[in-house]
Design an enzyme around this catalytic site. Structure first.
Site, PDB file in Angstrom:
ATOM      1  CD  GLU A  66      23.197 -40.453   5.582  1.00  0.00           C
ATOM      2  OE1 GLU A  66      23.630 -40.858   6.672  1.00  0.00           O
ATOM      3  OE2 GLU A  66      23.875 -39.743   4.800  1.00  0.00           O
ATOM      4  CD  GLU A  72      23.687 -38.037  10.112  1.00  0.00           C
ATOM      5  OE1 GLU A  72      23.169 -36.906  10.062  1.00  0.00           O
ATOM      6  OE2 GLU A  72      23.036 -39.093  10.176  1.00  0.00           O
TER       7      GLU A  72
END
Length: 266
Positions: A140, A120
């Protein structure tokens, strides 16, 4: 210079090198690391002698994302920095480049793990170099989590949607070669040389006129959110004044005289 126990800062000429420095945890995110990152971005923005930024990790890893052990225990390290979060509740998002875009070009030098929050943060950088054994991925969904660092918005804008959705929905890992193939990174280099390559690219940027470099970067990101017509109009508004700078005149003189230019950011 800024810096914390989990984020080191050093200068390489006109390049500010930020190093995620928690190798015992594969540089998993911590409050000291986030505070150091935030302060590093601000330092680069405010120091006109800094022309580029390199982000890398210590100990053969880039960043393994959130510290899940600390999350499971309900406690993150770095209580001494809690007042910084109280003063600026957005600090962690700025640190991860979700809510802040540095004026100067940011080059990522990746070795080893660059997964979850690491991938990210990577999406907030401008140019990306990786060692051949680097690993990428957004894990995730495998942990019952959401990639809230911006990936569901940014990733489909940076790589083809089919690849973005596969990465987001499968939570699988990607090799450096595969990441380069889908456009997530730009260079794959021998292991241990990502930082050298990043500094080489930074040196090429540093040799260019800084006002022009910053204006070009800003225009690219601004135009990405506009229609083509709006983007072209914004480009003229941002780019035309560059032709009146002392740097532009110096660039023309240096070309005519066949010598390296000496830019003064003016």
């Amino acid at each position: 210079m800024s810096g914390t126990e989990h984020l080191t800062v050093r200068r390489e000429g006109a390049t500010l090198v930020l190093t995620l420095n928690r190798p015992e945890a594969r540089n998993a995110l911590s409050l000291p690391m986030l505070v150091g990152l935030h302060d590093g971005w601000i330092e680069a923005d405010e120091d006109d002698t800094v022309r580029s930024i390199v982000l890398t990790g210590a100990g053969g890893a880039f960043c393994a994302g959130m510290d899940l052990k600390a999350l499971a225990g309900g406690r993150m390290a770095g209580d001494q920095y809690r007042d910084r979060l109280t003063a600026d509740p957005d600090l962690h998002w700025k640190a991860m480049l979700r809510h802040h875009r540095p004026r100067k070009p940011v080059i990522a030098a990746v070795e080893g793990y660059c997964v979850a929050g690491g991938t990210e943060i990577l999406q907030g950088t401008d140019i990306r170099v990786a060692g051949a054994s680097a690993t990428f991925g957004l894990f995730e969904v495998r942990r019952g989590l959401f990639p809230i660092g911006g990936s569901t918005v940014r990733l489909p804008r940076q790589i083809p949607r089919t690849h973005a959705l596969e990465m987001l929905l499968t939570g699988r890992s990607y090799s450096a070669q595969e990441a380069a193939g889908i456009g997530l990174i730009g260079h794959v280099v021998p292991d241990g040389t990502a930082l050298d390559k990043a500094l080489e690219i930074a040196g090429q940027i540093n040799a260019c006129a800084p006002l022009a470099v910053e204006a070009v970067k800003a225009s690219v990101y601004e135009a990405a959110e506009l229609t083509e017509t709006e983007g072209l109009a914004a480009e003229l508004k941002r780019g035309w004044p560059i032709f009146d700078t002392a740097d532009a005149k110096e660039g023309a003189r240096a070309f005519a005289e066949k010598r390296p230019p000496h830019y003064k950011r003016a």
